[in-house]
Write an enzyme that holds these catalytic residues in place. Structure first.
Site, PDB file in Angstrom:
ATOM      1  N   ALA A 124       0.843  -1.195   0.000  1.00 41.75           N
ATOM      2  CA  ALA A 124       0.000   0.000   0.000  1.00 41.75           C
ATOM      3  C   ALA A 124       0.876   1.242   0.000  1.00 41.75           C
ATOM      4  O   ALA A 124       1.831   1.341   0.774  1.00 41.75           O
ATOM      5  CB  ALA A 124      -0.904  -0.002   1.225  1.00 41.75           C
ATOM      6  N   CYS A 125       0.552   2.180  -0.875  1.00 48.37           N
ATOM      7  CA  CYS A 125       1.314   3.438  -0.963  1.00 48.37           C
ATOM      8  C   CYS A 125       1.195   4.208   0.345  1.00 48.37           C
ATOM      9  O   CYS A 125       0.090   4.406   0.866  1.00 48.37           O
ATOM     10  CB  CYS A 125       0.787   4.291  -2.111  1.00 48.37           C
ATOM     11  SG  CYS A 125       1.376   5.985  -2.050  1.00 48.37           S
ATOM     12  N   ILE A 126       2.309   4.668   0.857  1.00 46.21           N
ATOM     13  CA  ILE A 126       2.300   5.333   2.171  1.00 46.21           C
ATOM     14  C   ILE A 126       1.527   6.656   2.146  1.00 46.21           C
ATOM     15  O   ILE A 126       0.721   6.919   3.038  1.00 46.21           O
ATOM     16  CB  ILE A 126       3.736   5.536   2.719  1.00 46.21           C
ATOM     17  CG1 ILE A 126       3.664   6.106   4.129  1.00 46.21           C
ATOM     18  CG2 ILE A 126       4.598   6.407   1.820  1.00 46.21           C
ATOM     19  CD1 ILE A 126       4.922   5.987   4.926  1.00 46.21           C
ATOM     20  N   SER A 173      -2.141   5.935   1.870  1.00 44.98           N
ATOM     21  CA  SER A 173      -2.608   5.299   3.104  1.00 44.98           C
ATOM     22  C   SER A 173      -2.787   6.314   4.214  1.00 44.98           C
ATOM     23  O   SER A 173      -3.800   6.314   4.927  1.00 44.98           O
ATOM     24  CB  SER A 173      -1.618   4.224   3.567  1.00 44.98           C
ATOM     25  OG  SER A 173      -1.561   3.185   2.631  1.00 44.98           O
TER      26      SER A 173
END
Lengths: 125, 152
Positions: B110-112, B115
């Site tokens: 998941a892209c930080i 997220s």
């Protein structure tokens, strides 16, 4: 042959949405800026409502959203220099190249198709 | 759990690329397999993209291809929350991704930035998933034969 394999990957970002109705264009821009730090051959093309993202003099004060059209204008500072706009999309929306924040090159849809054909990776936003 | 980059593996030999030009270079006996990366841009249940991406991954693996990772972007990051609790007669989309990781080693990333915007953090994420920078997607796009995007 070996040379082409080690050559930088060609990655195309396709902007297709108006800038503030959804987050796609904004997060797409974030992705482009991130990828600019890598050894990639980056191209960005604006089609459909995506062309609105480049409209000059946007004022987002009234909708409580941070404007980011100027960041597109600064992409060249990140060595992202291949920016293209679809001619028909502009005309359909009553826009001219002078209405845009960056001097993006206007292309015919057919040429954009060719551009897509030559990519290793295409990411739409 | 946090990873900034996925280690880069060497590019596949040209003959395993699913391209007509290279077909004749492949020995008849060699199976043509493709290394696939998935970019998922939609949240679960609201849109078919999560289901289509999952079904695609499942089918590709069944055919002998490798799905290296599913990278979650935009609302796609919501796929990774273990807090989802759908009715018992419905599929649990997050659990399904976790299972795909467990069975086939497909990384769920998941892209930080996406997220953080949506309240997804490591302490509420499914087993087998990780928070990553966009560098991970870049590496995935570079090392896979195909990057497929699911979502509007």
């Amino acid at each position: 042959m070996e040379k082409t394999e080690t050559a930088r990957k060609k990655v195309l970002h396709v902007m297709r949405h108006a800038p503030h109705g959804t987050v796609y264009t904004y997060e797409g821009l974030e992705m482009i800026l991130m990828m600019a730090a890598f050894e990639l051959d980056l191209t960005v093309v604006f089609i459909g409502d995506g062309v609105y993202a480049l409209k000059k003099e946007q004022d987002t004060g009234g909708i409580g959203i941070k404007g980011y059209a100027k960041t597109f204008g600064a992409l060249r500072d990140y060595d992202v220099e291949k920016l293209y706009v679809d001619r028909v999309s502009l005309e359909e929306r009553g826009l001219a190249p002078d209405d845009l924040v960056i001097g993006a090159q206007v292309l015919e849809s057919r040429e954009i198709g060719k551009l897509m054909d030559g990519q290793d990776v295409i990411i739409h936003h | 759990m946090y990873c900034e980059y996925i280690p880069v593996s060497p590019l596949p030999a040209p003959c395993i690329r699913a391209s007509n030009d290279n077909k004749e270079k492949c020995p008849e006996t060699e199976k043509t397999t493709v290394r696939i990366g998935i970019l998922l841009k939609q949240g679960p249940y609201n849109h078919q993209a999560s289901d289509t991406a999952y079904k695609f991954a499942e089918a590709a693996i069944r055919k002998g291809h490798t799905v290296e990772a599913v990278f979650l972007y935009n609302d796609g990051v919501i796929n990774a929350t273990r807090l989802m609790d759908p009715p018992r007669d419905d599929r649990n989309i997050a659990a399904r991704w976790s299972e795909l990781n467990n069975r086939h080693g497909v990384e769920i990333l998941a892209c930080i930035a996406a997220s953080k915007r949506r309240g997804i953090s490591e302490d509420i994420m499914i087993k087998g998933s990780a928070i990553c920078g966009l560098g991970a997607l870049t590496e995935l796009a570079v090392r896979c034969d195909r990057l497929l995007t699911f979502g509007d």
